[in-house]
Motif scaffolding. Structure first.
Motif, PDB file in Angstrom:
ATOM      1  N   LYS A   3     -22.307  10.266   3.299  1.00  0.00           N
ATOM      2  CA  LYS A   3     -22.312  11.529   2.309  1.00  0.00           C
ATOM      3  C   LYS A   3     -21.066  11.955   2.141  1.00  0.00           C
ATOM      4  CE  LYS A   3     -25.803  13.452   4.622  1.00  0.00           C
ATOM      5  NZ  LYS A   3     -26.719  14.570   5.272  1.00  0.00           N
ATOM      6  N   GLU A   6     -19.776  11.004  -1.348  1.00  0.00           N
ATOM      7  CA  GLU A   6     -20.654  11.888  -2.411  1.00  0.00           C
ATOM      8  C   GLU A   6     -20.209  13.262  -2.546  1.00  0.00           C
ATOM      9  OE1 GLU A   6     -23.010   9.925  -3.894  1.00  0.00           O
ATOM     10  OE2 GLU A   6     -23.160   8.438  -2.387  1.00  0.00           O
ATOM     11  N   TYR A   7     -19.813  13.709  -1.571  1.00  0.00           N
ATOM     12  CA  TYR A   7     -19.615  15.445  -1.350  1.00  0.00           C
ATOM     13  C   TYR A   7     -18.021  15.259  -2.219  1.00  0.00           C
ATOM     14  CZ  TYR A   7     -22.951  16.642   2.023  1.00  0.00           C
ATOM     15  OH  TYR A   7     -24.097  17.095   2.656  1.00  0.00           O
ATOM     16  N   ILE A  10     -18.610  15.394  -5.718  1.00  0.00           N
ATOM     17  CA  ILE A  10     -19.290  16.644  -6.252  1.00  0.00           C
ATOM     18  C   ILE A  10     -18.014  17.655  -6.210  1.00  0.00           C
ATOM     19  CG2 ILE A  10     -20.609  18.483  -5.576  1.00  0.00           C
ATOM     20  CD1 ILE A  10     -22.393  16.624  -4.393  1.00  0.00           C
ATOM     21  N   SER A  13     -15.623  17.237  -9.169  1.00  0.00           N
ATOM     22  CA  SER A  13     -16.210  17.660 -10.376  1.00  0.00           C
ATOM     23  C   SER A  13     -16.040  19.352 -10.248  1.00  0.00           C
ATOM     24  CB  SER A  13     -17.637  17.404 -10.374  1.00  0.00           C
ATOM     25  OG  SER A  13     -18.391  18.246 -10.073  1.00  0.00           O
ATOM     26  N   ASN A  14     -15.864  19.960  -9.074  1.00  0.00           N
ATOM     27  CA  ASN A  14     -15.978  21.236  -9.139  1.00  0.00           C
ATOM     28  C   ASN A  14     -14.341  21.844  -9.483  1.00  0.00           C
ATOM     29  OD1 ASN A  14     -18.572  22.242  -8.615  1.00  0.00           O
ATOM     30  ND2 ASN A  14     -18.329  21.714  -6.747  1.00  0.00           N
ATOM     31  N   MET A 314     -28.121  24.983  -2.554  1.00  0.00           N
ATOM     32  CA  MET A 314     -28.197  23.481  -1.477  1.00  0.00           C
ATOM     33  C   MET A 314     -28.757  23.645  -0.425  1.00  0.00           C
ATOM     34  SD  MET A 314     -24.358  22.225  -2.684  1.00  0.00           S
ATOM     35  CE  MET A 314     -24.862  20.576  -1.523  1.00  0.00           C
ATOM     36  N   ALA A 319     -29.638  21.131   2.291  1.00  0.00           N
ATOM     37  CA  ALA A 319     -28.259  20.985   3.006  1.00  0.00           C
ATOM     38  C   ALA A 319     -28.264  21.588   4.272  1.00  0.00           C
ATOM     39  CB  ALA A 319     -27.263  21.491   1.971  1.00  0.00           C
ATOM     40  N   ARG A 320     -27.861  21.100   5.302  1.00  0.00           N
ATOM     41  CA  ARG A 320     -27.580  21.648   6.684  1.00  0.00           C
ATOM     42  C   ARG A 320     -26.314  22.425   6.613  1.00  0.00           C
ATOM     43  NH1 ARG A 320     -28.340  16.234  10.004  1.00  0.00           N
ATOM     44  NH2 ARG A 320     -27.023  15.486   8.040  1.00  0.00           N
ATOM     45  N   SER A 322     -24.044  22.086   8.644  1.00  0.00           N
ATOM     46  CA  SER A 322     -22.758  21.175   8.866  1.00  0.00           C
ATOM     47  C   SER A 322     -22.479  20.465   7.327  1.00  0.00           C
ATOM     48  CB  SER A 322     -22.996  20.203   9.792  1.00  0.00           C
ATOM     49  OG  SER A 322     -24.101  19.627   9.345  1.00  0.00           O
ATOM     50  N   ASP A 323     -23.258  20.451   6.325  1.00  0.00           N
ATOM     51  CA  ASP A 323     -23.202  19.757   5.087  1.00  0.00           C
ATOM     52  C   ASP A 323     -22.526  20.809   4.332  1.00  0.00           C
ATOM     53  OD1 ASP A 323     -24.751  17.290   5.654  1.00  0.00           O
ATOM     54  OD2 ASP A 323     -26.495  18.418   4.961  1.00  0.00           O
TER      55      ASP A 323
END
Ligand SMILES: Nc1ncnc2c1ncn2[C@@H]1O[C@H](COP(=O)(O)OP(=O)(O)OP(=O)(O)O)[C@@H](O)[C@H]1O
Ligand SMILES: [Mg+2]
Lengths: 410, 230
Positions: A3, A6-7, A10, A13-14, A314, A319-320, A322-323
């Motif tokens: 992940k 992936e993060y 993201i 993009s922010n 999220m 989303a946890r 931790s995520d």
């Protein structure tokens, strides 16, 4: 942790949509990184230049001086130790010694025109062939006009670069000119190339025999230069010289009134000093990194506030904690990284600029900013880690937000 | 007899506002079986959203028990609850709640990223569900470039991302005109019928509520009455 990637996408993009504010808070990071990278590049370049210069002098040389005396400094009454003329014989007996050259120097009145008069170094150098060339090597003497001293020269002088070129003097000296040292006329036979420091560039070199005649003393040598035979290691020979000189003087180890050092040792101790200076400078530069870190932390806190709702969403879709923690730390690390990239570019530009200015001022081609790949990669990784650490607290706050509450308020 | 998927048993929820206590739920009990379509109705402030939050594991009760597939959510860890939310439950909100910086497709993909689905699977799946809600031509637009009805369809698509057992919709048509509203409801009905997804929906519209098999009426944080349709 697939992940992570992936993060990261993201997160980027922010960041792409960040406000001016976020860029401003990065200033601290990129100034800090720029200063650190710039200083290290310059320091490494300087080290390299010095090493190359020393290599030219040759690593097969050993310098013997009175104890408590730094290479090339002025011996005075307080000098704890003195070298003896006899030391030459002792040193010559040591296995591995090829050539021994003795030199003396002192400050004397020098006059060559009505208004050109002053106190400068006069150096008494050997003129016998191999001793002469050994001295020239160690003192980095290159002749640009005329010639160097010959074995049977008397009252002849080789002058430093400044005498031939400096506009500070009314009259300039060239081969054939006359110069008066301690009320004695000398004929200038040669001019030395520029070394870049006033002490060397205003020194006058005369034959050592003439030196004693001129000052009417039988002085002890100030410096003994030793060249080592190729088959021997300078360190071993230096050790033997020390032992023999101790024996000769009946001195215990650690209580010598003389010092024996290889050129390599001079280099090493010089580089150590340079490293200490560099570390202090980099440490000071690092303070601006701290400021940068606080800037990032501040931005991240604001970001967490602004994106409360997004965090709630999220969490609602799986989303946890931790995520979320991870997402914000990566984003914060990325802020640091972007600052780091700008900083590295600035730092490289800065160090190359300073190095090129330095080359022009010092008239040397050796000084180059040196930025190895690990410095750049290290700086970027460091910037990323600083960013990430600055994000820990804001990210923790983000992770602990309750989804219901963030979704309730608009 | 289908298994009970959600059970609220005498659930209380109290909010503290300074010195004031607000009892949003006052001993509500409710069962939803697998494959059911349940509507929840009630006056404003009666506790519908609070109840939905309990059902969706977004919040925990002050008193009483919430069972999800027979498991007491009080005994689950935070990361476990997140896991359950991600895999078993899909949310649809009145205010759409899409992430504004992401495109429609990215919004739909996000739950799949959180559940470690591979990129290939994700792309296929996202396309498939966006087609289902008839939005393939808009999938690269961001929420602020979409109409309310389209945004809510993206939200429906997102809620379907992980093939959840339950979809919780809190006033899904509340911010929509009647035409977009009925499109949204028709998608929910289709989901229920074709995939057998359990649906719990809060609404203020009696008419819309009649699409459900059963209507639970809430008043003052308690079930006041139940009405079976058909
Ligand atoms: N986080 C909170 N803090 C304090 N009070 C709250 C909170 N959430 C809900 N309440 C209160 O609990 C009660 C129930 O709120 P809830 O949102 O569940 O009502 P609702 O039935 O969904 O109303 P509506 O139809 O207007 O959406 C209300 O009195 C509300 O003010
Ligand atoms: Mg509500």
């Amino acid at each position: 942790m697939a992940k992570i990637i992936e993060y990261f996408s993201i997160a980027t993009s922010n960041i792409g949509k960040r406000k001016l504010r976020s860029w401003l808070t990065m200033i601290g990071i990129f100034i800090g990184i720029a200063a650190v990278v710039g200083l290290i590049s310059l320091g490494q370049g300087l080290e390299k230049a010095i090493e190359t210069e020393f290599q030219k002098l040759g690593s097969d040389k050993i310098i013997v001086t009175p104890a408590g005396n730094v290479y090339n400094s002025i011996p005075d009454e307080d000098t704890p130790g003195k070298l003896k003329e006899d030391d030459e014989k002792v040193i010559n007996r040591v296995r591995g010694v090829k050539t021994v050259a003795l030199t003396n120097f002192k400050v004397s009145e020098i006059k060559w025109g009505k208004e050109d008069i002053g106190f400068y170094f006069v150096s008494g150098n050997p003129t016998k062939n191999d001793e002469s060339s050994l001295t020239q090597e160690v003192y980095a003497v290159t002749i640009i006009e005329g010639r160097y001293l010959k074995p049977d020269d008397k009252f002849k002088a080789v002058v430093g670069h400044d005498y031939a070129t400096s506009t500070a003097f009314k009259k300039n000296l060239h081969p054939g000119s006359t110069i008066i040292i301690n009320n004695q006329e000398f004929e200038v036979v040669g001019v030395k190339d520029k070394l870049g420091n006033e002490g060397d560039d205003r020194t006058v070199i005369i034959p050592r025999d003439t030196y004693f005649e001129l000052f009417d003393t039988k002085e002890y040598p100030d410096t003994i230069i030793v060249q080592v035979n190729k088959e021997f290691t300078p360190d071993d020979v230096a050790e033997s010289i020390k032992k023999e000189l101790r024996k000769e003087r009946n001195q215990k180890e650690g209580q010598e009134d003389f010092a024996v050092k290889t050129l390599q040792e001079y280099l090493t101790s010089f580089l150590t000093i340079l490293n200490i200076v560099q570390t202090v400078l980099v440490g000071i530069a690092a303070i601006s990194l701290l400021v940068g870190a606080i800037g990032i932390m501040n931005t991240m806190y604001t970001t967490v506030l602004e994106r409360r709702k997004e965090i709630g969403i999220m969490k609602a879709i799986g989303a946890r904690n931790s995520d979320i923690l991870f997402l914000f730390m990566i984003e914060s690390g990325f802020l640091g990284l972007v600052g780091g990239v700008i900083g590295v570019l600035l730092g490289l530009g800065f160090s190359n600029l300073v190095a090129s200015i330095g080359r022009q001022i010092l008239g040397t081609k050796l000084l180059m900013a040196t930025s190895p790949w690990y410095l750049i990669v290290g700086a970027l990784a460091f910037a990323f880690i600083i960013g990430m650490l600055s994000g820990v607290l804001p990210a923790k706050q983000a992770a602990s937000l309750k989804p219901v509450e963030t979704l309730r308020y608009e | 007899m289908p298994e009970t998927i959600i059970e609220l048993n005498n659930v209380w929820k109290t909010y503290y506002m300074g010195n004031n206590e607000v009892h949003a739920l006052q001993g509500i009990s409710l069962k939803v079986k697998k494959g059911e379509f349940v509507a929840i109705m009630g006056p404003s402030g009666s506790g519908k959203s609070t109840a939905m939050n309990m059902i969706g594991c977004l919040d925990v009760p002050s008193k009483g028990e919430v069972y999800l597939s027979g498991k007491d959510i009080m005994n689950m860890s935070e990361s476990n609850l997140a896991q359950v939310r991600g895999r078993k439950i899909g949310f649809i909100f009145q205010k759409f709640n899409l992430i504004n910086t992401l495109t429609a497709k990215e919004n739909v993909i996000l739950p799949m990223i959180l559940q470690d689905m591979t990129k290939q699977e994700r792309e296929l799946k996202a396309y498939e569900i966006l087609k289902l809600v008839d939005l393939t031509d808009r999938m690269n637009h961001r929420p602020n470039e979409l109409s309310g009805g389209q945004q809510q369809r993206v939200a429906i698509a997102r809620s379907m991302a992980m093939n959840p057992e339950v979809i919780l919709a809190d006033e899904p048509t509340g911010n929509l005109d009647s035409k977009s509203g009925s499109t949204v409801i028709s998608f929910l009905k289709k989901l229920h019928k074709e995939k057998g997804t359990t649906i719990v929906m809060v609404t203020h519209d009696e008419h819309i509520a009649h699409n459900a098999e059963r209507i639970e009426y809430i008043k003052d944080g308690k079930i006041e009455k139940v009405k079976h349709n058909k």
